[in-house]
Design a protein around this motif. Structure first.
Motif: not given
Length: 428
Positions: A263-266, A286-289, A309-310, A330-333
């Protein structure tokens, strides 16, 4: 309706299960009916996840404290308190494991924490009136701490901050600097000596790319002295939050150390498209959901092809275009949660396409956004949707909401009311 006498004949575990669904106000009404139900409502199982908010401690009598003690209250939030009042609270609630002080903390108040030998979570939201030496000298006594949040703290140097390494059980750490700077060498030192740390939040407005990246690189003096805490070779962070940052990106080595992030928060972030930052996050982690972008610069990535893998995306109070939402689809289907509260820049035709773009959505948040009745009807085609937040939307009539409930057979939980304010953060 079951007669009152039959209610009282139900097994206690059944009544406790029913009462667990009641709000605090409803529990208070039940508690006022008779001594038997008062005792049941005070059962600790009904209050184990409750936080008691004290705006003034001096007004409460002994009976009040006895009630809280019988409920085994473990979490409190305190504002405007004297040392004498604070000592009264800590002596009356020996089971406290979580304390939030939502007021200007003073050194003497910190000393009042000492009786709380079971304290695991400490959140100080305003440290402007206490030195970092006083803060860390007191906090170091609580080596069982798992969660620590310090907001509006001023760092006088490297040494006080490094004492955090004594908290070897620390799981979550928030350091929100008053001046926008955290000593990078001290931060690097503690990050690589807290083996259980999984969550990190930093408010670091004046740290550039290289200073911030240094914090996530293995220290040069990797071999520790015998009396020092051992240094780990790799970070194991799962969650990273950057607030008020002007840092455009991170170094390759830093991204390598952060590869375990989920998890990343900006938040209040100034640069979202510089150096293809968003694409870099999705490629290098690669593990970012979960990705959260809140009250930041317009979210306009360069939109290159990315496999992600979002599952959760939050774009709160930020401009986001139709093209960007299409790129995300398209990137996070497999996206399951989308939060566009307070956001703008997309139109209603885009909202109507959500069932095709995000067919796996389970939670959709559109609080304080423009939503037409036609678009609401189309959202009924999100067959996996379970929660829909349409609070503070002046364009939807009660008739339209009722029609939506009928179309969906009430399978979607609607959030219709929410205070018109942003989520409460301890730092801005």
């Amino acid at each position: 309706m079951m007669p009152e006498i039959q209610w009282l004949q139900l097994p206690q575990e059944v009544l406790l299960h029913i009462f667990a669904y009641l709000s605090p106000a409803e529990k208070a009404n039940v508690r006022a009916t008779c001594t038997y139900l008062r005792t049941l409502v005070d059962h600790p199982s009904l209050w184990k996840n409750s936080t008691i908010v004290f705006k003034s401690i001096g007004i409460f009598n002994a009976r009040f404290w006895d009630t809280l003690q019988s409920r085994k209250i473990s979490s409190v939030e305190v504002t405007r308190v004297t040392l004498k009042q604070f000592k009264k609270m800590t002596s009356s609630l020996p089971d406290l494991t979580s304390v939030t002080m939502d007021s200007c903390v003073k050194g003497e108040i910190l000393q009042g924490l000492r009786p709380l030998v079971n304290l695991q979570q400490l959140h100080l939201t305003d440290c402007t009136n206490v030195t970092d030496q006083d803060i860390f000298s007191e906090i170091a006594l609580f080596q069982q701490l798992t969660h620590l949040s310090l907001c509006r703290v001023s760092f006088s140097g490297v040494l006080p901050l490094t004492s955090i390494v004594l908290l070897q059980n620390l799981y979550s750490l928030s350091l929100h600097s008053n001046e926008g700077t955290v000593p990078e060498r001290a931060l690097q030192y503690i990050l690589f000596r807290l083996p259980k740390l999984r969550e990190l939040s930093l408010a670091i407005g004046n740290m550039n790319k290289w200073k911030l990246s240094l914090c996530f690189n293995v220290p040069d003096n990797f071999v520790s002295t015998a009396e020092d805490q051992p240094c780990i070779s790799r970070l194991q962070l799962h969650k990273l939050e950057l607030i008020n940052s002007s840092c455009a990106s991170l170094s390759t080595n830093a991204f390598d150390q952060l590869s375990t992030l989920r998890s990343v928060c900006l938040r209040h972030y100034k640069y979202l498209q510089h150096e293809e930052f968003i694409e870099t996050l999705l490629l290098k982690l690669p593990q970012l959901t979960e990705l959260r972008i809140e009250w930041a610069a317009p979210f306009v990535p360069l939109m290159g092809p990315i496999s992600s893998k979002l599952e959760k995306l939050s774009v709160v109070g930020t401009k986001i275009s139709n093209a960007t939402l299409s790129w995300i689809s398209r990137s996070a289907s497999q996206l399951k949660c989308l939060n566009l509260s307070f956001s703008h820049g997309y139109d209603q035709e885009m909202v109507k396409s959500f069932p095709q773009l995000f067919p796996h959505l389970q939670n959709l948040y559109l609080s304080n956004t423009w939503l037409t009745e036609d678009a609401l009807v189309v959202l009924a085609n999100l067959y996996s949707l379970r929660v829909l937040d349409i609070s503070n939307n002046l364009h939807l009539t009660p008739e339209a909401i009722l029609a939506f409930r009928k179309i969906t057979s009430n399978r979607i939980g609607l959030i219709l009311e929410r205070p018109i304010e942003s989520v409460k953060y301890c730092c801005w």
